[in-house]
Design a protein around this motif. Structure first.
Motif, PDB file in Angstrom:
ATOM      1  N   HIS A 177       0.822  -1.212  -0.149  1.00 13.76           N
ATOM      2  CA  HIS A 177      -0.043   0.099  -0.029  1.00 13.76           C
ATOM      3  C   HIS A 177       1.079   1.324  -0.016  1.00 13.76           C
ATOM      4  O   HIS A 177       0.382   2.283  -0.481  1.00 13.76           O
ATOM      5  N   TYR A 178       1.984   1.241   0.528  1.00 19.93           N
ATOM      6  CA  TYR A 178       2.806   2.489   0.679  1.00 19.93           C
ATOM      7  C   TYR A 178       3.809   2.567  -0.452  1.00 19.93           C
ATOM      8  O   TYR A 178       4.101   3.705  -0.930  1.00 19.93           O
ATOM      9  N   PHE A 179       4.408   1.368  -0.909  1.00 22.71           N
ATOM     10  CA  PHE A 179       5.383   1.354  -1.967  1.00 22.71           C
ATOM     11  C   PHE A 179       4.930   0.858  -3.192  1.00 22.71           C
ATOM     12  O   PHE A 179       5.260   0.972  -4.256  1.00 22.71           O
ATOM     13  N   ASN A 180       3.560   0.567  -3.217  1.00 22.92           N
ATOM     14  CA  ASN A 180       2.733   0.175  -4.475  1.00 22.92           C
ATOM     15  C   ASN A 180       3.580  -0.586  -5.341  1.00 22.92           C
ATOM     16  O   ASN A 180       3.637  -0.318  -6.565  1.00 22.92           O
ATOM     17  N   VAL A 181       3.964  -1.692  -4.921  1.00 19.59           N
ATOM     18  CA  VAL A 181       4.780  -2.752  -5.835  1.00 19.59           C
ATOM     19  C   VAL A 181       3.996  -3.806  -6.316  1.00 19.59           C
ATOM     20  O   VAL A 181       4.380  -4.864  -6.891  1.00 19.59           O
ATOM     21  N   LEU A 182       2.584  -3.871  -6.274  1.00 19.43           N
ATOM     22  CA  LEU A 182       1.681  -4.698  -6.358  1.00 19.43           C
ATOM     23  C   LEU A 182       1.912  -4.827  -8.035  1.00 19.43           C
ATOM     24  O   LEU A 182       1.829  -3.830  -9.034  1.00 19.43           O
ATOM     25  N   PRO A 183       2.009  -6.264  -8.850  1.00 19.67           N
ATOM     26  CA  PRO A 183       1.933  -6.509  -9.894  1.00 19.67           C
ATOM     27  C   PRO A 183       0.563  -6.031 -10.655  1.00 19.67           C
ATOM     28  O   PRO A 183      -0.520  -5.770 -10.032  1.00 19.67           O
ATOM     29  N   VAL A 184       0.912  -5.393 -12.026  1.00 21.06           N
ATOM     30  CA  VAL A 184      -0.405  -5.100 -12.784  1.00 21.06           C
ATOM     31  C   VAL A 184      -0.712  -6.248 -13.809  1.00 21.06           C
ATOM     32  O   VAL A 184       0.252  -6.689 -14.361  1.00 21.06           O
ATOM     33  N   PHE A 185      -1.949  -6.716 -13.786  1.00 22.04           N
ATOM     34  CA  PHE A 185      -2.181  -7.587 -14.758  1.00 22.04           C
ATOM     35  C   PHE A 185      -3.183  -6.932 -15.785  1.00 22.04           C
ATOM     36  O   PHE A 185      -4.407  -6.724 -15.795  1.00 22.04           O
ATOM     37  N   SER A 186      -2.318  -6.599 -16.785  1.00 21.25           N
ATOM     38  CA  SER A 186      -2.848  -5.814 -17.944  1.00 21.25           C
ATOM     39  C   SER A 186      -3.253  -6.738 -19.066  1.00 21.25           C
ATOM     40  O   SER A 186      -4.324  -6.420 -19.716  1.00 21.25           O
ATOM     41  N   ASN A 187      -2.769  -8.065 -19.509  1.00 20.34           N
ATOM     42  CA  ASN A 187      -3.186  -8.526 -20.482  1.00 20.34           C
ATOM     43  C   ASN A 187      -4.095  -9.705 -20.206  1.00 20.34           C
ATOM     44  O   ASN A 187      -4.479 -10.691 -21.275  1.00 20.34           O
ATOM     45  N   THR A 188      -5.022  -9.620 -19.140  1.00 23.09           N
ATOM     46  CA  THR A 188      -5.927 -10.634 -19.056  1.00 23.09           C
ATOM     47  C   THR A 188      -7.045 -10.322 -19.590  1.00 23.09           C
ATOM     48  O   THR A 188      -7.806  -9.267 -19.592  1.00 23.09           O
ATOM     49  N   GLU A 189      -7.721 -11.315 -20.406  1.00 30.44           N
ATOM     50  CA  GLU A 189      -9.172 -11.022 -21.005  1.00 30.44           C
ATOM     51  C   GLU A 189     -10.213 -11.815 -20.051  1.00 30.44           C
ATOM     52  O   GLU A 189      -9.873 -12.908 -19.646  1.00 30.44           O
ATOM     53  N   PRO A 190     -11.239 -11.020 -19.976  1.00 29.11           N
ATOM     54  CA  PRO A 190     -12.341 -11.743 -19.165  1.00 29.11           C
ATOM     55  C   PRO A 190     -12.761 -13.136 -19.904  1.00 29.11           C
ATOM     56  O   PRO A 190     -12.909 -13.069 -21.008  1.00 29.11           O
ATOM     57  N   GLU A 191     -12.828 -14.185 -19.052  1.00 32.09           N
ATOM     58  CA  GLU A 191     -13.218 -15.575 -19.370  1.00 32.09           C
ATOM     59  C   GLU A 191     -14.643 -16.098 -18.728  1.00 32.09           C
ATOM     60  O   GLU A 191     -14.634 -15.691 -17.509  1.00 32.09           O
ATOM     61  N   ALA A 192     -15.363 -16.303 -19.545  1.00 29.49           N
ATOM     62  CA  ALA A 192     -16.808 -16.915 -19.070  1.00 29.49           C
ATOM     63  C   ALA A 192     -17.282 -15.783 -17.820  1.00 29.49           C
ATOM     64  O   ALA A 192     -17.818 -16.233 -16.730  1.00 29.49           O
ATOM     65  N   GLY A 193     -17.315 -14.365 -18.354  1.00 30.56           N
ATOM     66  CA  GLY A 193     -17.924 -13.335 -17.416  1.00 30.56           C
ATOM     67  C   GLY A 193     -17.022 -13.015 -16.373  1.00 30.56           C
ATOM     68  O   GLY A 193     -17.276 -12.214 -15.586  1.00 30.56           O
ATOM     69  N   ILE A 194     -15.849 -13.853 -15.898  1.00 28.22           N
ATOM     70  CA  ILE A 194     -15.193 -13.448 -14.780  1.00 28.22           C
ATOM     71  C   ILE A 194     -13.883 -12.867 -15.331  1.00 28.22           C
ATOM     72  O   ILE A 194     -13.118 -13.336 -16.112  1.00 28.22           O
ATOM     73  N   ASP A 195     -13.624 -11.390 -14.724  1.00 26.86           N
ATOM     74  CA  ASP A 195     -12.327 -10.951 -15.386  1.00 26.86           C
ATOM     75  C   ASP A 195     -11.370 -11.390 -14.281  1.00 26.86           C
ATOM     76  O   ASP A 195     -11.106 -10.763 -13.160  1.00 26.86           O
ATOM     77  N   PHE A 196     -10.373 -12.251 -14.736  1.00 28.16           N
ATOM     78  CA  PHE A 196      -9.437 -13.108 -13.724  1.00 28.16           C
ATOM     79  C   PHE A 196      -8.376 -11.692 -13.192  1.00 28.16           C
ATOM     80  O   PHE A 196      -7.615 -11.902 -12.259  1.00 28.16           O
ATOM     81  N   GLY A 197      -8.233 -10.841 -14.344  1.00 32.81           N
ATOM     82  CA  GLY A 197      -7.320  -9.774 -14.010  1.00 32.81           C
ATOM     83  C   GLY A 197      -7.449  -9.100 -12.770  1.00 32.81           C
ATOM     84  O   GLY A 197      -6.817  -8.994 -11.814  1.00 32.81           O
ATOM     85  N   LYS A 198      -8.961  -8.883 -12.472  1.00 36.99           N
ATOM     86  CA  LYS A 198      -9.383  -8.340 -11.275  1.00 36.99           C
ATOM     87  C   LYS A 198      -9.166  -8.936 -10.161  1.00 36.99           C
ATOM     88  O   LYS A 198      -9.130  -8.738  -9.092  1.00 36.99           O
ATOM     89  N   VAL A 199      -9.783 -10.369 -10.350  1.00 37.93           N
ATOM     90  CA  VAL A 199      -9.590 -11.463  -9.376  1.00 37.93           C
ATOM     91  C   VAL A 199      -8.248 -11.600  -8.600  1.00 37.93           C
ATOM     92  O   VAL A 199      -7.718 -11.479  -7.745  1.00 37.93           O
ATOM     93  N   TYR A 200      -7.122 -11.602  -9.732  1.00 40.42           N
ATOM     94  CA  TYR A 200      -5.773 -11.423  -9.462  1.00 40.42           C
ATOM     95  C   TYR A 200      -5.185 -10.352  -8.606  1.00 40.42           C
ATOM     96  O   TYR A 200      -4.762 -10.470  -7.689  1.00 40.42           O
ATOM     97  N   ALA A 201      -5.799  -9.337  -9.102  1.00 41.15           N
ATOM     98  CA  ALA A 201      -5.273  -8.038  -8.536  1.00 41.15           C
ATOM     99  C   ALA A 201      -5.783  -7.872  -6.914  1.00 41.15           C
ATOM    100  O   ALA A 201      -5.165  -7.691  -6.151  1.00 41.15           O
ATOM    101  N   TRP A 202      -7.273  -8.496  -6.920  1.00 41.17           N
ATOM    102  CA  TRP A 202      -7.623  -8.349  -5.419  1.00 41.17           C
ATOM    103  C   TRP A 202      -7.135  -9.479  -4.614  1.00 41.17           C
ATOM    104  O   TRP A 202      -6.664  -9.061  -3.558  1.00 41.17           O
ATOM    105  N   TYR A 203      -6.617 -10.612  -5.228  1.00 41.75           N
ATOM    106  CA  TYR A 203      -6.075 -11.644  -4.660  1.00 41.75           C
ATOM    107  C   TYR A 203      -4.481 -10.999  -3.902  1.00 41.75           C
ATOM    108  O   TYR A 203      -4.395 -11.409  -2.849  1.00 41.75           O
ATOM    109  N   TYR A 204      -3.877 -10.562  -4.823  1.00 44.95           N
ATOM    110  CA  TYR A 204      -2.674 -10.286  -4.403  1.00 44.95           C
ATOM    111  C   TYR A 204      -2.516  -9.060  -3.380  1.00 44.95           C
ATOM    112  O   TYR A 204      -2.008  -8.934  -2.637  1.00 44.95           O
ATOM    113  N   ASP A 205      -3.393  -8.042  -3.841  1.00 43.11           N
ATOM    114  CA  ASP A 205      -3.683  -6.810  -2.994  1.00 43.11           C
ATOM    115  C   ASP A 205      -4.100  -7.253  -1.539  1.00 43.11           C
ATOM    116  O   ASP A 205      -3.635  -6.683  -0.573  1.00 43.11           O
ATOM    117  N   HIS A 206      -4.904  -8.372  -1.480  1.00 47.49           N
ATOM    118  CA  HIS A 206      -5.148  -8.901   0.058  1.00 47.49           C
ATOM    119  C   HIS A 206      -4.572 -10.274   0.227  1.00 47.49           C
ATOM    120  O   HIS A 206      -5.200 -11.138   0.814  1.00 47.49           O
TER     121      HIS A 206
END
Ligand SMILES: [Zn+2]
Length: 243
Positions: free
Chosen positions: A97-126
């Motif tokens: 949160h302070y050094f903002n080193v979280l990976p960015v998941f830019s190249n992920t395409e939503p599959e079957a209605g689930i945006d895995f990029g967002k899921v991964y981002a949430w997963y690593y953020d938390h």
């Protein structure tokens, strides 16, 4: 003649008072209980510098020794496993949160209605929070797979608290590399490193006669542990999507 005097579980010195005069471990140390895991934390905050560095180094050198020592009652040299995870998780939150080193998941395409990029981002953020959530699933899986080894469910929780804290440390070491090269493929490498660490710890901890069978068992254990929370999380996400 049998020696009836009480011996310290940590160093085998004869104890007479509340604490061992040789190593300082509490005389009341016994089988791990939930209360022990929680109560020990407050005590440890005052003596935090003591076992942290040693525990971290040992968890990457001889993780099976740390875990089996702790479980059989040789605890004075190590940081409480719950505290270890809370400590590494706090550092992780600070780093993310302070050094903002979280990976960015830019190249992920939503599959079957689930945006895995967002899921991964949430997963690593938390990640540390996700980890706490997955520990019961990992512990119940290893408890069932290694039932013949005689460890209780709570002792498997201890195993995964230590593994979890070390996984957080491994991620903190790998994040700067991820940010530096910004490689999406590194995401898989990170997961692979965490996977190998987990398998290695179980392999060392539950050695029997056959190396290959032990290895297979450890791999099977970690793989099936991953499936349970993932299936449940996908079900929850799918369910939320329908609401
Ligand atoms: Zn002692």
């Amino acid at each position: 003649m049998k020696d009836h005097r009480q011996h310290c579980l940590n160093c085998n010195h004869i104890v007479e008072g509340k604490y061992c005069s040789n190593c300082g471990q509490s005389n009341k140390t016994g089988k791990i209980t939930w209360m022990h895991l929680i109560k020990d934390i407050q005590f440890n905050f005052l003596h935090l510098n003591k076992g942290v560095f040693y525990t971290v180094v040992m968890l990457f050198a001889k993780p099976n020794k740390v875990i089996s020592d702790y479980i059989i009652g040789k605890r004075v040299n190590y940081i409480n496993p719950l505290q270890y995870l809370l400590l590494t998780a706090s550092f992780y939150m600070l780093l993310v949160h302070y050094f903002n080193v979280l990976p960015v998941f830019s190249n992920t395409e939503p599959e079957a209605g689930i945006d895995f990029g967002k899921v991964y981002a949430w997963y690593y953020d938390h990640y540390s929070f996700s980890l706490l959530f997955t520990i019961p699933f990992f512990s119940i899986t290893s408890y069932l797979i290694y039932k013949n080894k005689g460890y209780s469910f709570l002792e498997h929780i201890v195993i995964y608290l230590y593994i979890g804290g070390s996984k957080v440390i491994l991620l903190m070491i790998m994040y700067p590399l991820f940010v530096k090269w910004n490689l999406d493929s590194l995401l898989n490498s990170m997961q692979l490193v965490l996977f190998i660490y987990n398998v290695w710890v179980l392999f060392l901890l539950f050695r029997s006669r056959s190396i290959w069978l032990d290895l297979l068992r450890a791999v099977a254990c970690v793989l099936s542990s991953f499936l349970t929370p993932i299936l449940i999380m996908i079900a929850i996400i799918a369910l939320l999507g329908h609401l």
